[in-house]
Structure formats: C-alpha cells, structure tokens
Design a protein around this motif. Structure first.
Motif, PDB file in Angstrom:
ATOM      1  N   GLY A 292      -5.586  -5.827 -14.485  1.00 42.00           N
ATOM      2  CA  GLY A 292      -5.237  -5.811 -13.057  1.00 42.00           C
ATOM      3  C   GLY A 292      -4.069  -4.912 -12.735  1.00 42.00           C
ATOM      4  N   TYR A 293      -3.732  -3.974 -13.638  1.00 41.23           N
ATOM      5  CA  TYR A 293      -2.594  -3.078 -13.394  1.00 41.23           C
ATOM      6  C   TYR A 293      -3.025  -1.829 -12.614  1.00 41.23           C
ATOM      7  CZ  TYR A 293      -0.560  -5.671 -17.348  1.00 41.23           C
ATOM      8  OH  TYR A 293      -0.105  -6.645 -18.188  1.00 41.23           O
ATOM      9  N   ALA A 294      -4.240  -1.350 -12.931  1.00 42.52           N
ATOM     10  CA  ALA A 294      -4.657  -0.050 -12.404  1.00 42.52           C
ATOM     11  C   ALA A 294      -5.075  -0.146 -10.940  1.00 42.52           C
ATOM     12  CB  ALA A 294      -5.815   0.492 -13.237  1.00 42.52           C
ATOM     13  N   GLU A 295      -5.029   0.996 -10.257  1.00 42.77           N
ATOM     14  CA  GLU A 295      -5.539   1.069  -8.890  1.00 42.77           C
ATOM     15  C   GLU A 295      -7.063   0.962  -8.930  1.00 42.77           C
ATOM     16  OE1 GLU A 295      -3.443   1.289  -6.042  1.00 42.77           O
ATOM     17  OE2 GLU A 295      -2.157   0.703  -7.679  1.00 42.77           O
ATOM     18  N   ALA A 296      -7.666   0.726  -7.740  1.00 44.18           N
ATOM     19  CA  ALA A 296      -9.128   0.590  -7.676  1.00 44.18           C
ATOM     20  C   ALA A 296      -9.783   1.790  -8.377  1.00 44.18           C
ATOM     21  CB  ALA A 296      -9.559   0.490  -6.220  1.00 44.18           C
TER      22      ALA A 296
ATOM     23  N   TYR B 222      -0.849  10.284  -8.836  1.00 44.53           N
ATOM     24  CA  TYR B 222      -0.802  10.114  -7.367  1.00 44.53           C
ATOM     25  C   TYR B 222      -0.037   8.843  -6.991  1.00 44.53           C
ATOM     26  CZ  TYR B 222      -4.293  13.802  -6.989  1.00 44.53           C
ATOM     27  OH  TYR B 222      -4.941  15.006  -7.061  1.00 44.53           O
ATOM     28  N   ASP B 223      -0.268   7.764  -7.741  1.00 43.88           N
ATOM     29  CA  ASP B 223       0.400   6.498  -7.431  1.00 43.88           C
ATOM     30  C   ASP B 223       1.917   6.646  -7.601  1.00 43.88           C
ATOM     31  OD1 ASP B 223       0.135   3.381  -7.126  1.00 43.88           O
ATOM     32  OD2 ASP B 223       1.435   3.689  -8.857  1.00 43.88           O
ATOM     33  N   ALA B 224       2.332   7.248  -8.693  1.00 39.01           N
ATOM     34  CA  ALA B 224       3.774   7.444  -8.924  1.00 39.01           C
ATOM     35  C   ALA B 224       4.358   8.378  -7.869  1.00 39.01           C
ATOM     36  CB  ALA B 224       4.010   8.005 -10.329  1.00 39.01           C
TER      37      ALA B 224
ATOM     38  N   ARG C 213       8.423  -6.550 -14.114  1.00 36.33           N
ATOM     39  CA  ARG C 213       6.982  -6.287 -14.109  1.00 36.33           C
ATOM     40  C   ARG C 213       6.609  -5.426 -12.903  1.00 36.33           C
ATOM     41  NH1 ARG C 213       4.576  -9.251 -18.095  1.00 36.33           N
ATOM     42  NH2 ARG C 213       5.832 -11.008 -18.798  1.00 36.33           N
ATOM     43  N   GLY C 214       6.099  -4.237 -13.194  1.00 35.27           N
ATOM     44  CA  GLY C 214       5.805  -3.285 -12.128  1.00 35.27           C
ATOM     45  C   GLY C 214       4.380  -3.341 -11.640  1.00 35.27           C
ATOM     46  N   ALA C 215       3.549  -4.155 -12.268  1.00 37.70           N
ATOM     47  CA  ALA C 215       2.143  -4.229 -11.876  1.00 37.70           C
ATOM     48  C   ALA C 215       1.582  -5.580 -12.296  1.00 37.70           C
ATOM     49  CB  ALA C 215       1.352  -3.096 -12.537  1.00 37.70           C
ATOM     50  N   GLY C 216       0.398  -5.868 -11.777  1.00 39.26           N
ATOM     51  CA  GLY C 216      -0.252  -7.142 -12.083  1.00 39.26           C
ATOM     52  C   GLY C 216      -0.278  -8.037 -10.849  1.00 39.26           C
TER      53      GLY C 216
ATOM     54  N   SER D 117       3.356   8.728  -4.744  1.00 40.41           N
ATOM     55  CA  SER D 117       3.528   7.954  -3.502  1.00 40.41           C
ATOM     56  C   SER D 117       4.802   7.122  -3.584  1.00 40.41           C
ATOM     57  CB  SER D 117       2.334   7.009  -3.283  1.00 40.41           C
ATOM     58  OG  SER D 117       1.159   7.736  -3.122  1.00 40.41           O
ATOM     59  N   LYS D 118       5.004   6.490  -4.728  1.00 42.53           N
ATOM     60  CA  LYS D 118       6.193   5.641  -4.902  1.00 42.53           C
ATOM     61  C   LYS D 118       7.464   6.485  -4.851  1.00 42.53           C
ATOM     62  CE  LYS D 118       3.707   2.159  -7.577  1.00 42.53           C
ATOM     63  NZ  LYS D 118       3.214   1.804  -8.909  1.00 42.53           N
ATOM     64  N   ALA D 119       7.407   7.668  -5.472  1.00 38.18           N
ATOM     65  CA  ALA D 119       8.586   8.542  -5.463  1.00 38.18           C
ATOM     66  C   ALA D 119       8.901   8.985  -4.036  1.00 38.18           C
ATOM     67  CB  ALA D 119       8.350   9.760  -6.359  1.00 38.18           C
TER      68      ALA D 119
ATOM     69  N   ILE E 271      10.615   4.616 -14.385  1.00 39.06           N
ATOM     70  CA  ILE E 271       9.199   4.430 -14.681  1.00 39.06           C
ATOM     71  C   ILE E 271       8.666   3.542 -13.566  1.00 39.06           C
ATOM     72  CG2 ILE E 271       7.576   3.335 -16.281  1.00 39.06           C
ATOM     73  CD1 ILE E 271       9.716   3.994 -18.504  1.00 39.06           C
ATOM     74  N   VAL E 272       7.766   4.079 -12.738  1.00 39.53           N
ATOM     75  CA  VAL E 272       7.312   3.319 -11.572  1.00 39.53           C
ATOM     76  C   VAL E 272       5.801   3.077 -11.590  1.00 39.53           C
ATOM     77  CG1 VAL E 272       9.227   4.053 -10.097  1.00 39.53           C
ATOM     78  CG2 VAL E 272       7.114   5.401 -10.134  1.00 39.53           C
ATOM     79  N   ASN E 273       5.145   3.487 -12.642  1.00 37.87           N
ATOM     80  CA  ASN E 273       3.707   3.203 -12.720  1.00 37.87           C
ATOM     81  C   ASN E 273       3.415   2.422 -13.996  1.00 37.87           C
ATOM     82  OD1 ASN E 273       0.792   4.140 -13.776  1.00 37.87           O
ATOM     83  ND2 ASN E 273       0.805   4.000 -11.561  1.00 37.87           N
ATOM     84  N   GLY E 274       2.936   1.194 -13.808  1.00 37.73           N
ATOM     85  CA  GLY E 274       2.694   0.305 -14.938  1.00 37.73           C
ATOM     86  C   GLY E 274       1.542   0.773 -15.805  1.00 37.73           C
ATOM     87  N   THR E 275       0.490   1.279 -15.156  1.00 39.90           N
ATOM     88  CA  THR E 275      -0.702   1.682 -15.910  1.00 39.90           C
ATOM     89  C   THR E 275      -0.384   2.804 -16.893  1.00 39.90           C
ATOM     90  OG1 THR E 275      -2.100   1.043 -14.063  1.00 39.90           O
ATOM     91  CG2 THR E 275      -3.052   2.588 -15.646  1.00 39.90           C
ATOM     92  N   THR E 276       0.299   3.847 -16.406  1.00 32.95           N
ATOM     93  CA  THR E 276       0.577   4.978 -17.308  1.00 32.95           C
ATOM     94  C   THR E 276       1.567   4.573 -18.393  1.00 32.95           C
ATOM     95  OG1 THR E 276       2.112   5.782 -15.624  1.00 32.95           O
ATOM     96  CG2 THR E 276      -0.009   6.883 -15.771  1.00 32.95           C
TER      97      THR E 276
ATOM     98  N   ALA F  28      -5.836   7.555  -9.645  1.00 35.40           N
ATOM     99  CA  ALA F  28      -4.573   7.540  -8.887  1.00 35.40           C
ATOM    100  C   ALA F  28      -3.396   7.291  -9.823  1.00 35.40           C
ATOM    101  CB  ALA F  28      -4.622   6.467  -7.811  1.00 35.40           C
ATOM    102  N   ASP F  29      -3.607   6.511 -10.859  1.00 31.09           N
ATOM    103  CA  ASP F  29      -2.540   6.240 -11.825  1.00 31.09           C
ATOM    104  C   ASP F  29      -2.381   7.403 -12.801  1.00 31.09           C
ATOM    105  OD1 ASP F  29      -1.866   3.351 -11.190  1.00 31.09           O
ATOM    106  OD2 ASP F  29      -4.010   3.160 -11.544  1.00 31.09           O
ATOM    107  N   VAL F  30      -3.462   7.739 -13.490  1.00 31.46           N
ATOM    108  CA  VAL F  30      -3.317   8.686 -14.608  1.00 31.46           C
ATOM    109  C   VAL F  30      -3.044  10.117 -14.141  1.00 31.46           C
ATOM    110  CG1 VAL F  30      -4.613   7.290 -16.246  1.00 31.46           C
ATOM    111  CG2 VAL F  30      -5.828   9.014 -14.898  1.00 31.46           C
TER     112      VAL F  30
ATOM    113  N   ASN G 240       0.808  -1.214   0.000  1.00 30.39           N
ATOM    114  CA  ASN G 240       0.000   0.000   0.000  1.00 30.39           C
ATOM    115  C   ASN G 240       0.849   1.277   0.000  1.00 30.39           C
ATOM    116  OD1 ASN G 240      -1.918   1.963   0.518  1.00 30.39           O
ATOM    117  ND2 ASN G 240      -3.098   0.635   1.876  1.00 30.39           N
ATOM    118  N   LYS G 241       1.269   1.693  -1.197  1.00 32.71           N
ATOM    119  CA  LYS G 241       2.133   2.881  -1.277  1.00 32.71           C
ATOM    120  C   LYS G 241       1.421   4.161  -0.869  1.00 32.71           C
ATOM    121  CE  LYS G 241       0.455   1.469  -5.292  1.00 32.71           C
ATOM    122  NZ  LYS G 241       0.578   0.351  -6.197  1.00 32.71           N
ATOM    123  N   ALA G 242       0.118   4.242  -1.162  1.00 32.75           N
ATOM    124  CA  ALA G 242      -0.614   5.459  -0.796  1.00 32.75           C
ATOM    125  C   ALA G 242      -0.552   5.655   0.720  1.00 32.75           C
ATOM    126  CB  ALA G 242      -2.063   5.341  -1.265  1.00 32.75           C
TER     127      ALA G 242
HETATM  128  N1  LIG Z   1      -1.482   0.792 -10.314  1.00 35.88           N
HETATM  129  C1  LIG Z   1      -0.104   0.494 -10.129  1.00 35.88           C
HETATM  130  C2  LIG Z   1       0.058  -0.889  -9.618  1.00 35.88           C
HETATM  131  C3  LIG Z   1       1.397  -1.148  -9.116  1.00 35.88           C
HETATM  132  O1  LIG Z   1       1.916  -0.480  -8.237  1.00 35.88           O
HETATM  133  C4  LIG Z   1       0.624   0.628 -11.449  1.00 35.88           C
HETATM  134  O2  LIG Z   1      -0.044   0.715 -12.477  1.00 35.88           O
HETATM  135  O3  LIG Z   1       1.848   0.668 -11.429  1.00 35.88           O
END
Ligand SMILES: N[C@@H](CC=O)C(=O)O
Ligand SMILES: NC(=O)C1=CN([C@@H]2O[C@H](COP(=O)(O)OP(=O)(O)OC[C@H]3O[C@@H](n4cnc5c(N)ncnc54)[C@H](O)[C@@H]3O)[C@@H](O)[C@H]2O)C=CC1
Ligand code: NA
Length: 451
Positions: free
Chosen positions: A197-201, A210-212, A314-317, A214-216, A167-172, A205-207, A114-116
């Motif tokens: 199954g890559y995107a957040e709920a 916000y997700d990136a 693989r950064g997501a899935g 949090s990771k940064a 590159i830390v967000n798989g969805t984008t 948060a991805d596009v 849970n990075k957020a």
């Molecule tokens: N939604 C995130 C899932 C992995 O952290 C992403 O697309 O990278």
C-alpha cells in the motif's frame, strides 16, 4: 458561571457531517479510525464527527468488516453537497479537483493527501478556500504520517528556511533499500511496495520521481513563500539506477537514496531564488539519511535561527497516512466549531526558480576506459578543462574474461568530483564520453552530503 480550565469543554454543538471520497489504502483506514475513535474525536473537536457517506468507484467490492456498506455511494458530487468537512482520498487530478472545488465553494473545509493535485493546481484550490471562507489541509500529502507541513507553515513561520532536504517517497526508498540490503530485483521490489500500500495507483509516479517532485514543489512553496509548480522541479527517477550503481556507491562508503532538495539560492548580485530538484544520489553511509530504511521518510529542514531540524517516520502506508488525515480533520473541525481558520497560502516572496544547471553538486562518474599509459592523464585533463576538480580517482583492471578490447585490455575508472555547477559537470561527462579512450560511460550519479 465560567468554566474552569481543567474541566472538559464537553460536546456542545451538533454533529459535523464528514464526507469521505475514496476507500482505498488510506480511505479504508480513515473510515475505520473515524468509527473506532468516534467518542474521543468528538471530545477533542467539541462536536461529534458524523461520517455521512463514503464515495467509491464501484459498489459490491468486499472492503472488510470495518466499512459500513450502508454508507457507500458512487455519487461523490451529491455527497459533497451535504458535508461540512470533505476528505478527498481518490487521488489524481480529475474528478478530485472538481470535487474539492465544489466542496470549498459550498463552504466545506477539505482535507486531502493529493500531492499531485496540489502541485498542479494549488493556487486555484487555495483561492477557492479563501473565497469559501474555509480551510484546505494536506499534511498527508508530504511524508505521510510525519508532521512536517504544519511545522513548516506554523512553527517555523517566524524563521527563514534555507534548505529542505530529505527522502519523501516511501516506495523508492523501499525499492532502493531492498535492492541494496536484500539484493532484490527492481521489479520485485516495486511489486512488494505496491502490495504493502505504499505505491501510487500507477507506481510510475513513484519510480519516475513524479510523486517526489510534487512533494518537493509543495515543500518549496511553503518553505520559501513562493509558488512552485510541479513543472519547476528538476526530476529524475530511479528506473536507471542499476545494481552496479548500488555496488559502486558501497565501494566509496556511500548508499544510493532518492532525494528531494529545495534550496534558497543567492546569485552573485545578492538576489535570491530557489532551486528544487528530485533525483537519486549517493550519500555517505554515515549520513543520517543513509540509515532510513524501507518506506520510512526523513526530512532535514535548515532554518536561519532554528538551525537543523530532522523529521522522521512512516512516509507511506494506509494507516500512518490516515493519522495525518485525521489530524487535519480534527484541526479543521475544531476551527469550524471555534469559528476560526488556519493559515491560507503565503506567496509574498515570489522568488524565481533557478535552473538545474546552476545547482552546485558533485558527480560520481564511472567509466570503462582502454587500459594503457596516459589514459588517466587524458581524463584528468578534460575534467580540469571544465573547471571541475577531482576528489578521488579509482582505477581497476577489468578481468580479461570480461574485457573484449584485445591485448590492451580495459579498465574501470571511477572519478568522484569536488563541487561544481551541474552544467559544468554535465558538460564534463559529455566531453569524457567523446574521448576515444572511453569505451563507455557506465554510470553517472550526483553525490550529496559533505564535500
Ligand atoms: N506513493 C507514495 C505514498 C506516500 O506519499 C510514497 O511511496 O511515498
Ligand atoms: N498510500 C499512501 O501511502 C499515501 C497516499 N497518499 C495519497 O492519498 C490518496 C489516496 O491514496 P491511496 O489510498 O493509496 O490510493 P488507492 O488507489 O488505494 O485508493 C484510491 C481509491 O479511490 C477510488 N476512486 C478513484 N476514483 C474515484 C471516484 N471518482 N469516486 C470514488 N472513488 C474513486 C479508487 O477506486 C480507490 O479505491 C492519493 O492522493 C495518494 O497520493 C498520500 C500519502 C501516502
Ligand atoms: Na506529513
């Protein structure tokens, strides 16, 4: 009699009770792998890992043949009380935060992706782990399956990290890749990333980055031994990236990527700080990050002694992320069996986070201008007045059918600058937008990679 090194240690202690919170993309795979590899995991840990329950929001949902429905419960708080190890995969801030705090207080080590939550409440969680004498592990939270946080926290603990970029967000990455290589529309690409199954709920948060971000924040905290909160990160998402930007990048031999950049900075007086940002940027097609496709992630870590290291995978899935979760679980379980603990929070450096305006970068500026003599000179003058120098300029006439500026016509002017502070570059763009001869600022994007 002492045991020889080559002899297996065997499974000597009683089972460790594992509670799984959340049975979505990642949780389902974690539950499956815990069952399928139970015997091997027991050998590796030195004790069986007994999955005692899976907390879900709703019972009666078909979760496939891998999930033992007898383990399902909607009472996550009660489940946590009975566990030695808790895996949190529900996501979001609450109730994840309270459940993790309760677990740590009760003496259970916690594994989370849970990075957020970590980027918002990391210090509170670390303190609770310290107080409980247990561990908080989160390799899955950044760059999915890729072993990245453990190398930064442990393998590079003797070095000085200068920069983390990647590159830390798989969805984008998936969306930009599909827009570029397959000409897919933005919304369709996001829908595909969700289905896989890559995107957040909530994919916002991805596009929106916000997700990136949090990771940064997590990466910068670990790399620079400094607390960096999600709000300290300069954040721009990819929702404003257009097909025109992607095409424009291609014209200068570049691709658009969503980057996370964490840097150690040194001011004129020699004092150190950090800058942390996530935003789309053009990078040269020859750069190793340019060939990172689909939902893959890649991260460069530059350290003083080690030089440049690259982490890729693989950064997501669900399945790849489950690998990182189980790696942490085995590590925490081993430590429990051995009576030890992994490293806690390290924040001794207390470096200030520097504002985005001080960051040194380059801009790609695409303008619509009146096609008449002297226009280029006016644009160049404004850029020079801001202390910015031009690397390349490309001018192209806009075809008459498209142009509506009368007989003078319009032209497209694309300027790529040399390095300057973000503040100077931003002010340059504002000044250009105010010129009579500029009909529109069509696109502005940072350029990263070699200057
Ligand atoms: N939604 C995130 C899932 C992995 O952290 C992403 O697309 O990278
Ligand atoms: N999907 C991915 O590629 C990655 C996800 N992560 C992180 O892992 C976590 C889980 O992600 P996903 O599995 O993709 O999410 P998901 O949305 O597929 O699964 C979360 C599950 O938790 C359930 N849930 C929500 N609140 C609950 C509650 N109070 N009690 C019990 N269950 C509850 C939801 O119903 C859902 O089934 C998130 O923190 C995410 O950021 C990390 C790396 C990669
Ligand atoms: Na990881």
């Amino acid at each position: 009699m002492s045991r020889r090194n080559h002899e297996p240690r065997g499974v000597t202690v009683e089972a460790l009770k594992v509670a799984l919170l959340g049975c979505g993309s990642v949780g389902t795979q974690v539950a499956r792998l815990l069952t399928v590899h139970a015997e091997e995991l027991a050998q590796r840990v030195g004790a069986p890992l007994e999955l005692i329950g899976i907390a879900v929001r709703t019972l009666g949902v078909d979760r496939g043949p891998d999930i033992d429905t007898r383990l399902l419960t909607t009472d996550a708080a009660e489940l946590v009380k009975r566990a030695d190890l808790v895996i949190e995969l529900v996501g979001g801030i609450e109730p994840a935060r309270t459940l993790i705090l309760d677990a740590l207080a009760s003496g259970a080590s916690v594994v989370t992706g849970n990075k957020a939550l970590l980027a918002e409440h990391g210090p509170e969680l670390y303190e609770a782990a310290e107080a409980g004498g247990v561990e908080l592990c989160y390799e899955a939270a950044v760059a999915g399956a890729i072993p990245l946080l453990r190398p930064i926290r442990e393998s590079l603990a003797g070095d000085r990290i200068r920069r983390v970029l990647g590159i830390v967000n798989g969805t984008t990455n998936y969306v930009l890749d599909k827009m570029d290589a397959a000409g897919l529309d933005f919304a369709d690409a996001v829908a595909q990333a969700q289905a896989l199954g890559y995107a957040e709920a909530d994919p916002t948060a991805d596009v929106e980055g916000y997700d990136a971000a949090s990771k940064a924040a997590i990466l910068a905290s670990l790399a620079f031994h400094t607390r960096v909160h999600a709000d300290d990160v300069h954040r721009e998402g990819i929702t404003s990236v257009t097909a025109g930007d992607v095409a424009s990048a291609r014209q200068i031999g570049a691709v658009v990527k969503m980057l996370a950049i964490c840097e150690r900075t040194v001011a004129a007086d020699g004092s150190e700080g950090v800058s942390v940002r996530v935003h789309p940027a053009m990078i040269p097609a020859s750069h190793p990050l340019a060939s990172v496709r689909e939902a893959f992630n890649a991260v460069f870590v530059e350290a003083e002694a080690a030089g440049e290291l690259m982490f890729y995978g693989r950064g997501a899935g669900g399945l790849p992320t489950a690998s990182a979760v189980l790696g942490d679980l085995v590590s925490a379980a081993r430590n429990r069996v051995g009576g030890s603990r992994g490293p806690g929070e390290s924040t001794y450096a207390h470096l200030p986070v520097r504002p985005m305006g001080e960051v040194v970068t380059r801009y790609h500026i695409s303008l619509d201008v009146a096609d008449r003599p002297g226009v280029l000179a006016q644009v160049a003058k404004v850029i020079a007045e801001h202390g910015v120098s031009i690397e390349t300029v490309r001018q192209q006439q806009i075809p008459a059918a498209v142009s509506d500026a009368g007989e003078q016509g319009r032209a497209s002017l694309v300027v790529v600058t040399h390095s300057a502070t973000d503040a100077a570059l931003g002010a340059t763009v504002s000044a250009l937008a105010g010129l009579d001869i500029v009909t529109a600022v069509v696109g502005v994007m940072r350029v990263e990679g070699e200057d």
